[in-house]
Design a protein around this motif. Structure first.
Motif, mmCIF file in Angstrom:
data_model
loop_
_atom_site.group_PDB
_atom_site.id
_atom_site.type_symbol
_atom_site.label_atom_id
_atom_site.label_comp_id
_atom_site.label_asym_id
_atom_site.label_seq_id
_atom_site.Cartn_x
_atom_site.Cartn_y
_atom_site.Cartn_z
ATOM 1 N N ARG A 37 1.239 13.087 -68.305
ATOM 2 C CA ARG A 37 0.132 11.839 -67.425
ATOM 3 C C ARG A 37 -0.023 12.625 -66.173
ATOM 4 N NH1 ARG A 37 1.371 8.400 -64.381
ATOM 5 N NH2 ARG A 37 3.777 8.449 -64.652
ATOM 6 N N LYS A 38 1.431 12.450 -65.199
ATOM 7 C CA LYS A 38 1.286 13.491 -64.220
ATOM 8 C C LYS A 38 0.428 14.467 -63.997
ATOM 9 C CE LYS A 38 5.659 11.628 -62.531
ATOM 10 N NZ LYS A 38 7.141 12.335 -61.857
ATOM 11 N N ARG A 39 0.788 15.814 -64.720
ATOM 12 C CA ARG A 39 -0.484 16.650 -64.505
ATOM 13 C C ARG A 39 -1.784 15.943 -64.481
ATOM 14 N NH1 ARG A 39 -3.148 20.100 -67.689
ATOM 15 N NH2 ARG A 39 -3.235 22.309 -67.328
ATOM 16 N N ASP A 40 -2.005 15.644 -65.474
ATOM 17 C CA ASP A 40 -3.848 14.892 -65.587
ATOM 18 C C ASP A 40 -4.306 14.286 -63.839
ATOM 19 O OD1 ASP A 40 -3.601 16.239 -67.833
ATOM 20 O OD2 ASP A 40 -3.810 13.428 -68.820
ATOM 21 N N GLY A 41 -2.686 13.358 -63.500
ATOM 22 C CA GLY A 41 -3.508 12.188 -62.394
ATOM 23 C C GLY A 41 -3.762 14.074 -61.362
ATOM 24 N N TYR A 42 -2.794 14.921 -61.449
ATOM 25 C CA TYR A 42 -2.555 15.858 -60.218
ATOM 26 C C TYR A 42 -4.100 16.680 -60.874
ATOM 27 C CZ TYR A 42 2.394 15.133 -58.918
ATOM 28 O OH TYR A 42 3.859 14.465 -59.249
ATOM 29 N N LEU A 43 -4.219 16.387 -61.721
ATOM 30 C CA LEU A 43 -5.658 17.402 -61.379
ATOM 31 C C LEU A 43 -6.434 16.764 -60.993
ATOM 32 C CD1 LEU A 43 -5.305 19.206 -64.831
ATOM 33 C CD2 LEU A 43 -4.931 20.200 -62.728
ATOM 34 N N ASP A 44 -6.638 15.872 -61.346
ATOM 35 C CA ASP A 44 -7.840 15.076 -60.564
ATOM 36 C C ASP A 44 -7.669 15.039 -59.148
ATOM 37 O OD1 ASP A 44 -9.330 13.869 -63.208
ATOM 38 O OD2 ASP A 44 -7.602 12.043 -63.471
ATOM 39 N N LEU A 45 -6.720 14.443 -58.441
ATOM 40 C CA LEU A 45 -6.956 14.856 -56.894
ATOM 41 C C LEU A 45 -6.662 15.625 -56.471
ATOM 42 C CD1 LEU A 45 -2.875 12.929 -56.180
ATOM 43 C CD2 LEU A 45 -5.045 11.863 -56.173
ATOM 44 N N ALA A 46 -6.712 17.033 -57.253
ATOM 45 C CA ALA A 46 -6.862 18.268 -56.811
ATOM 46 C C ALA A 46 -8.579 18.787 -56.702
ATOM 47 C CB ALA A 46 -6.277 19.252 -57.521
ATOM 48 N N ALA A 47 -9.099 18.011 -58.083
ATOM 49 C CA ALA A 47 -10.477 17.879 -57.902
ATOM 50 C C ALA A 47 -11.617 17.428 -57.418
ATOM 51 C CB ALA A 47 -11.293 18.000 -59.204
ATOM 52 N N ASP A 48 -10.972 16.402 -56.487
ATOM 53 C CA ASP A 48 -11.525 15.289 -55.546
ATOM 54 C C ASP A 48 -11.178 15.791 -54.286
ATOM 55 O OD1 ASP A 48 -12.357 13.550 -57.718
ATOM 56 O OD2 ASP A 48 -10.778 11.972 -57.497
ATOM 57 N N GLY A 49 -10.182 17.122 -53.866
ATOM 58 C CA GLY A 49 -9.844 17.686 -53.268
ATOM 59 C C GLY A 49 -9.085 16.508 -52.216
ATOM 60 N N MET A 50 -7.718 16.189 -52.731
ATOM 61 C CA MET A 50 -7.625 15.238 -51.598
ATOM 62 C C MET A 50 -6.080 16.457 -51.951
ATOM 63 S SD MET A 50 -8.510 11.332 -53.644
ATOM 64 C CE MET A 50 -6.841 10.451 -52.450
ATOM 65 N N MET A 51 -5.556 16.924 -52.711
ATOM 66 C CA MET A 51 -4.578 17.854 -52.817
ATOM 67 C C MET A 51 -5.144 19.066 -52.356
ATOM 68 S SD MET A 51 -1.903 17.772 -56.011
ATOM 69 C CE MET A 51 -1.309 16.507 -55.819
ATOM 70 N N SER A 52 -4.792 19.493 -52.199
ATOM 71 C CA SER A 52 -4.431 21.699 -51.536
ATOM 72 C C SER A 52 -4.266 22.544 -52.998
ATOM 73 C CB SER A 52 -4.000 21.758 -50.529
ATOM 74 O OG SER A 52 -2.586 21.945 -50.847
ATOM 75 N N ARG A 53 -4.522 23.760 -53.546
ATOM 76 C CA ARG A 53 -4.750 24.169 -54.563
ATOM 77 C C ARG A 53 -2.821 24.508 -54.288
ATOM 78 N NH1 ARG A 53 -8.813 28.993 -55.351
ATOM 79 N NH2 ARG A 53 -11.102 27.450 -55.754
ATOM 80 N N GLU A 54 -2.315 25.227 -53.120
ATOM 81 C CA GLU A 54 -0.891 25.285 -52.795
ATOM 82 C C GLU A 54 0.209 24.287 -53.701
ATOM 83 O OE1 GLU A 54 2.406 27.076 -53.087
ATOM 84 O OE2 GLU A 54 0.352 27.620 -52.885
ATOM 85 N N GLU A 55 -0.585 22.743 -53.280
ATOM 86 C CA GLU A 55 0.370 22.302 -53.227
ATOM 87 C C GLU A 55 0.256 21.397 -54.823
ATOM 88 O OE1 GLU A 55 0.235 18.298 -50.405
ATOM 89 O OE2 GLU A 55 -1.735 19.095 -50.868
ATOM 90 N N LEU A 56 -1.474 21.227 -55.712
ATOM 91 C CA LEU A 56 -1.253 21.702 -56.717
ATOM 92 C C LEU A 56 -0.532 22.188 -57.839
ATOM 93 C CD1 LEU A 56 -3.023 20.468 -59.439
ATOM 94 C CD2 LEU A 56 -4.079 22.278 -59.320
ATOM 95 N N ARG A 57 -0.041 23.519 -57.451
ATOM 96 C CA ARG A 57 0.795 24.887 -58.051
ATOM 97 C C ARG A 57 2.011 24.323 -57.855
ATOM 98 N NH1 ARG A 57 -3.524 28.535 -56.307
ATOM 99 N NH2 ARG A 57 -2.337 28.912 -54.721
ATOM 100 N N GLU A 58 2.482 23.884 -57.181
ATOM 101 C CA GLU A 58 3.702 23.045 -56.699
ATOM 102 C C GLU A 58 4.344 22.688 -57.415
ATOM 103 O OE1 GLU A 58 4.537 22.285 -52.565
ATOM 104 O OE2 GLU A 58 4.395 24.899 -52.126
#
Length: 91
Positions: free
Chosen positions: A38-59
């Motif tokens: 569930r968290k993974r899906d949420g992080y992907l959504d945040l990254a897709a919306d530009g609210m999370m950097s690629r580096e943050e997403l990777r971490e």
């Protein structure tokens, strides 16, 4: 009778080593796995919306992958212990 008693004792020791109720333990690990997904899906959504950097997403995804691996490993260990117990009782 002696062999049966020894086998029963071995089963009880194995159960004690399994840190408690295998069903409850499996339920806990399944919850952790579902939460990580569930968290993974949420992080992907945040990254897709530009609210999370690629580096943050990777971490974040790396940390979640460790949780997922641990949960899967623990679930497999529970399954293996249960199969061993069933095999000992059948034998």
């Amino acid at each position: 009778e002696r062999l049966r008693a020894d086998l029963e004792r071995m089963i009880e020791l194995e159960r004690a080593a399994s840190r408690g109720d295998p069903d409850r333990e499996a339920k806990t690990w399944n919850k952790k796995l579902a939460e990580a997904n569930r968290k993974r899906d949420g992080y992907l959504d945040l990254a897709a919306d530009g609210m999370m950097s690629r580096e943050e997403l990777r971490e974040k995804l790396s940390a979640l992958e460790e949780v997922r691996k641990t949960a899967k490993r623990e679930l497999e260990a529970i399954r293996s212990r249960e199969e061993r117990l069933v095999g000992v009782r059948a034998g």
